[in-house]
Design a protein around this motif. Structure first.
Motif, PDB file in Angstrom:
ATOM      1  N   SER A 117      47.145   3.747   6.283  1.00 54.13           N
ATOM      2  CA  SER A 117      46.835   4.617   4.986  1.00 54.13           C
ATOM      3  C   SER A 117      47.415   3.604   3.860  1.00 54.13           C
ATOM      4  CB  SER A 117      47.651   5.920   5.012  1.00 54.13           C
ATOM      5  OG  SER A 117      47.071   6.541   6.274  1.00 54.13           O
ATOM      6  N   GLN A 118      48.384   3.049   3.774  1.00 53.06           N
ATOM      7  CA  GLN A 118      49.056   2.293   2.903  1.00 53.06           C
ATOM      8  C   GLN A 118      48.408   0.982   2.696  1.00 53.06           C
ATOM      9  OE1 GLN A 118      53.184   1.135   3.543  1.00 53.06           O
ATOM     10  NE2 GLN A 118      53.490  -0.007   1.753  1.00 53.06           N
ATOM     11  N   LEU A 119      47.666   0.544   3.863  1.00 55.55           N
ATOM     12  CA  LEU A 119      47.061  -0.868   3.901  1.00 55.55           C
ATOM     13  C   LEU A 119      45.754  -0.745   2.946  1.00 55.55           C
ATOM     14  CD1 LEU A 119      47.045  -3.682   5.100  1.00 55.55           C
ATOM     15  CD2 LEU A 119      45.601  -2.680   6.910  1.00 55.55           C
ATOM     16  N   ALA A 120      45.226   0.462   2.865  1.00 52.40           N
ATOM     17  CA  ALA A 120      44.002   0.479   2.061  1.00 52.40           C
ATOM     18  C   ALA A 120      44.335   0.491   0.570  1.00 52.40           C
ATOM     19  CB  ALA A 120      43.368   1.989   2.392  1.00 52.40           C
ATOM     20  N   ASN A 121      45.625   0.928  -0.084  1.00 50.29           N
ATOM     21  CA  ASN A 121      45.901   0.825  -1.308  1.00 50.29           C
ATOM     22  C   ASN A 121      46.291  -0.575  -1.599  1.00 50.29           C
ATOM     23  OD1 ASN A 121      45.557   3.495  -1.817  1.00 50.29           O
ATOM     24  ND2 ASN A 121      47.530   4.080  -0.937  1.00 50.29           N
ATOM     25  N   GLN A 122      46.564  -1.428  -0.668  1.00 52.84           N
ATOM     26  CA  GLN A 122      47.012  -3.008  -0.810  1.00 52.84           C
ATOM     27  C   GLN A 122      45.760  -3.511  -0.709  1.00 52.84           C
ATOM     28  OE1 GLN A 122      50.200  -2.932   2.336  1.00 52.84           O
ATOM     29  NE2 GLN A 122      51.566  -2.779   0.676  1.00 52.84           N
ATOM     30  N   HIS A 123      44.670  -3.318  -0.662  1.00 55.87           N
ATOM     31  CA  HIS A 123      43.257  -4.053  -0.370  1.00 55.87           C
ATOM     32  C   HIS A 123      43.153  -4.669   0.709  1.00 55.87           C
ATOM     33  CE1 HIS A 123      42.330  -2.826  -4.626  1.00 55.87           C
ATOM     34  NE2 HIS A 123      43.363  -3.331  -5.079  1.00 55.87           N
ATOM     35  N   TYR A 124      43.893  -4.081   1.904  1.00 50.78           N
ATOM     36  CA  TYR A 124      43.926  -4.621   3.267  1.00 50.78           C
ATOM     37  C   TYR A 124      44.661  -6.009   3.595  1.00 50.78           C
ATOM     38  CZ  TYR A 124      40.824  -0.764   3.606  1.00 50.78           C
ATOM     39  OH  TYR A 124      40.368   0.684   3.328  1.00 50.78           O
ATOM     40  N   THR A 125      45.547  -6.250   2.250  1.00 53.41           N
ATOM     41  CA  THR A 125      46.258  -7.509   2.564  1.00 53.41           C
ATOM     42  C   THR A 125      47.603  -7.394   2.701  1.00 53.41           C
ATOM     43  OG1 THR A 125      44.299  -8.639   1.154  1.00 53.41           O
ATOM     44  CG2 THR A 125      46.595  -9.782   1.421  1.00 53.41           C
ATOM     45  N   VAL A 126      48.191  -8.009   3.416  1.00 52.75           N
ATOM     46  CA  VAL A 126      49.713  -8.138   3.865  1.00 52.75           C
ATOM     47  C   VAL A 126      50.318  -9.403   3.361  1.00 52.75           C
ATOM     48  CG1 VAL A 126      51.451  -7.679   5.499  1.00 52.75           C
ATOM     49  CG2 VAL A 126      49.508  -6.377   5.825  1.00 52.75           C
ATOM     50  N   GLU A 127      51.437  -9.060   2.495  1.00 53.85           N
ATOM     51  CA  GLU A 127      52.059 -10.294   2.154  1.00 53.85           C
ATOM     52  C   GLU A 127      53.394 -10.419   3.063  1.00 53.85           C
ATOM     53  OE1 GLU A 127      52.751 -11.977  -2.058  1.00 53.85           O
ATOM     54  OE2 GLU A 127      54.682 -11.172  -1.645  1.00 53.85           O
ATOM     55  N   LEU A 128      53.666 -11.667   3.667  1.00 54.32           N
ATOM     56  CA  LEU A 128      54.760 -12.035   4.437  1.00 54.32           C
ATOM     57  C   LEU A 128      55.513 -12.809   3.771  1.00 54.32           C
ATOM     58  CD1 LEU A 128      52.789 -12.337   7.708  1.00 54.32           C
ATOM     59  CD2 LEU A 128      54.053 -10.404   6.996  1.00 54.32           C
ATOM     60  N   THR A 129      56.971 -12.689   3.846  1.00 58.32           N
ATOM     61  CA  THR A 129      58.200 -13.587   3.186  1.00 58.32           C
ATOM     62  C   THR A 129      58.979 -13.830   4.425  1.00 58.32           C
ATOM     63  OG1 THR A 129      57.997 -12.339   0.967  1.00 58.32           O
ATOM     64  CG2 THR A 129      59.754 -13.584   1.674  1.00 58.32           C
ATOM     65  N   ILE A 130      58.890 -15.246   4.429  1.00 59.45           N
ATOM     66  CA  ILE A 130      59.655 -15.952   6.005  1.00 59.45           C
ATOM     67  C   ILE A 130      60.458 -16.839   5.643  1.00 59.45           C
ATOM     68  CG2 ILE A 130      58.844 -17.132   7.887  1.00 59.45           C
ATOM     69  CD1 ILE A 130      55.748 -16.242   7.167  1.00 59.45           C
ATOM     70  N   THR A 131      61.807 -16.587   6.188  1.00 58.69           N
ATOM     71  CA  THR A 131      62.832 -17.377   5.944  1.00 58.69           C
ATOM     72  C   THR A 131      62.979 -18.188   7.346  1.00 58.69           C
ATOM     73  OG1 THR A 131      63.970 -15.805   4.583  1.00 58.69           O
ATOM     74  CG2 THR A 131      65.215 -17.307   5.586  1.00 58.69           C
ATOM     75  N   LEU A 132      63.003 -19.440   7.314  1.00 62.12           N
ATOM     76  CA  LEU A 132      63.185 -20.449   8.405  1.00 62.12           C
ATOM     77  C   LEU A 132      64.464 -21.017   8.374  1.00 62.12           C
ATOM     78  CD1 LEU A 132      59.731 -22.121   8.158  1.00 62.12           C
ATOM     79  CD2 LEU A 132      60.457 -20.208   9.631  1.00 62.12           C
ATOM     80  N   PRO A 133      65.139 -21.428   9.320  1.00 64.63           N
ATOM     81  CA  PRO A 133      66.392 -22.087   9.799  1.00 64.63           C
ATOM     82  C   PRO A 133      66.387 -23.517   8.969  1.00 64.63           C
ATOM     83  CG  PRO A 133      65.480 -21.746  11.756  1.00 64.63           C
ATOM     84  CD  PRO A 133      64.772 -21.054  10.978  1.00 64.63           C
ATOM     85  N   ASP A 134      65.237 -24.261   8.953  1.00 64.56           N
ATOM     86  CA  ASP A 134      65.012 -25.597   8.543  1.00 64.56           C
ATOM     87  C   ASP A 134      64.287 -25.589   7.196  1.00 64.56           C
ATOM     88  OD1 ASP A 134      62.423 -24.629   9.628  1.00 64.56           O
ATOM     89  OD2 ASP A 134      62.160 -26.568  10.838  1.00 64.56           O
ATOM     90  N   ALA A 135      64.289 -24.390   6.363  1.00 61.94           N
ATOM     91  CA  ALA A 135      63.481 -24.531   5.112  1.00 61.94           C
ATOM     92  C   ALA A 135      64.559 -24.165   4.053  1.00 61.94           C
ATOM     93  CB  ALA A 135      62.332 -23.709   5.061  1.00 61.94           C
ATOM     94  N   PRO A 136      64.503 -24.742   2.997  1.00 58.29           N
ATOM     95  CA  PRO A 136      65.590 -24.398   2.041  1.00 58.29           C
ATOM     96  C   PRO A 136      65.697 -23.113   1.194  1.00 58.29           C
ATOM     97  CG  PRO A 136      64.321 -25.878   1.102  1.00 58.29           C
ATOM     98  CD  PRO A 136      63.948 -25.875   2.331  1.00 58.29           C
ATOM     99  N   SER A 137      64.239 -22.443   1.170  1.00 57.55           N
ATOM    100  CA  SER A 137      64.190 -21.344   0.620  1.00 57.55           C
ATOM    101  C   SER A 137      63.045 -20.561   1.211  1.00 57.55           C
ATOM    102  CB  SER A 137      63.677 -21.637  -0.809  1.00 57.55           C
ATOM    103  OG  SER A 137      62.604 -22.352  -0.920  1.00 57.55           O
ATOM    104  N   PRO A 138      62.893 -19.217   1.272  1.00 57.88           N
ATOM    105  CA  PRO A 138      61.693 -18.552   2.010  1.00 57.88           C
ATOM    106  C   PRO A 138      60.416 -18.789   1.450  1.00 57.88           C
ATOM    107  CG  PRO A 138      63.499 -17.048   1.143  1.00 57.88           C
ATOM    108  CD  PRO A 138      63.634 -18.153   0.403  1.00 57.88           C
ATOM    109  N   VAL A 139      59.303 -18.821   2.261  1.00 58.62           N
ATOM    110  CA  VAL A 139      58.240 -19.089   1.889  1.00 58.62           C
ATOM    111  C   VAL A 139      57.158 -17.984   2.296  1.00 58.62           C
ATOM    112  CG1 VAL A 139      58.063 -21.452   2.615  1.00 58.62           C
ATOM    113  CG2 VAL A 139      57.612 -19.822   4.440  1.00 58.62           C
ATOM    114  N   THR A 140      56.010 -17.770   1.378  1.00 55.80           N
ATOM    115  CA  THR A 140      55.364 -16.594   1.584  1.00 55.80           C
ATOM    116  C   THR A 140      53.734 -17.016   1.900  1.00 55.80           C
ATOM    117  OG1 THR A 140      54.679 -16.564  -0.643  1.00 55.80           O
ATOM    118  CG2 THR A 140      56.642 -15.328  -0.174  1.00 55.80           C
TER     119      THR A 140
END
Length: 211
Positions: free
Chosen positions: A89-112
Motif C-alpha cells: 500500500s505504501q509502495l503505490a505512494n512511492q511510485h513503486y520505487t524503493v530506495e536502499l541505503t547500504i553500509t559495507l565494511p569495505d566502503a568509507p560511507s554508505p551507498v544508495t
C-alpha cells in the motif's frame, strides 16, 4: 633508496585501497519470485569497485558476499537475510520505487541505489463460460497485466466486485434458480488500490428451452 621504495609501495597500497573503496551498487529482484503479487521478494545486490572488481550477494545471484556483512535501510519495509519485505500500500505512494541505503565494511560511507518493482497496469475479465446457469456458481475470473509484461489471475485481495443482479459469494456469482426475469448480469471489477482502474462485463443468463 630503501626509504624511497617503502614510500612508493605505501603510496601504491593506499591508492589501491582508495580504488577498492569507491563502489557503486545495483539492486535487482528475482524475476521468478512473482514480485507482482508477493510481498516477500528475493533481493540481489551487485557491487562494482573502481579497480574493476565485481562482487555479488549470496542467494539468487549466487555470489559470495554475505548478507550478514551488509547493513541495509529501506524506504519501504525492510531487508532480512536477502529478502525485501514490502508494504504494498505504501509502495503505490512511492511510485513503486524503493530506495536502499547500504553500509559495507569495505566502503568509507554508505551507498544508495533504487529498485523499481512491477505493479498492476490493467485488469480484464477472462470468463471460463460464455453464459451463467441459474442456481450454479459462476466464477468471476479476473486477470491483471503488470508493468513487467506478465499476466496473473487476481483474487478478492486485489479486486472488489459489484453486480447488477444475483449474489456475490467471494469471487463467485450466483443467480437464484427461481429467478424468471433476469436475462443478463453486468459485473464490474475494481482495483482495490486504485478505484480508477476497473472493468465491466455483461454475462448472459442461460435460458432453458421452455423459458
Amino acid at each position: 633508496m630503501r626509504a624511497f621504495l617503502f614510500l612508493a609501495s605505501l603510496l601504491f597500497f593506499l591508492h589501491t585501497q582508495a580504488q577498492q573503496n569507491n563502489v557503486t551498487v545495483k539492486a535487482s529482484y528475482d524475476p521468478d519470485a512473482i514480485a507482482e503479487l508477493y510481498d516477500r521478494i528475493p533481493l540481489g545486490l551487485e557491487f562494482r569497485y573502481e579497480n574493476g572488481q565485481v562482487h555479488k550477494t549470496e542467494g539468487y545471484l549466487r555470489g559470495s558476499y554475505r548478507w550478514r556483512n551488509i547493513k541495509i535501510n529501506s524506504s519501504n519495509g525492510s531487508v532480512q537475510n536477502g529478502y525485501l519485505l514490502i508494504n504494498r500500500s505504501q509502495l503505490a505512494n512511492q511510485h513503486y520505487t524503493v530506495e536502499l541505503t547500504i553500509t559495507l565494511p569495505d566502503a568509507p560511507s554508505p551507498v544508495t541505489t533504487k529498485l523499481t518493482l512491477p505493479h498492476l497496469e490493467s485488469i480484464r475479465f477472462n470468463h471460463y463460460a460464455d453464459s451463467l446457469k441459474k442456481g450454479i456458481r459462476y466464477y468471476l475470473n479476473v486477470e491483471g497485466t503488470f508493468t513487467s509484461g506478465k499476466i496473473y489471475p487476481l483474487d478478492t485481495s486485489a479486486v472488489k466486485f459489484v453486480s447488477s443482479a444475483g449474489t456475490l459469494l467471494g469471487q463467485d456469482l450466483l443467480l437464484n434458480s427461481n429467478d424468471a426475469t433476469t436475462r443478463a448480469i453486468t459485473v464490474t471489477a475494481v482495483n482495490k488500490r486504485d478505484s480508477t482502474m476497473s472493468i465491466s462485463s455483461t454475462i448472459p443468463v442461460k435460458r432453458l428451452l421452455d423459458q
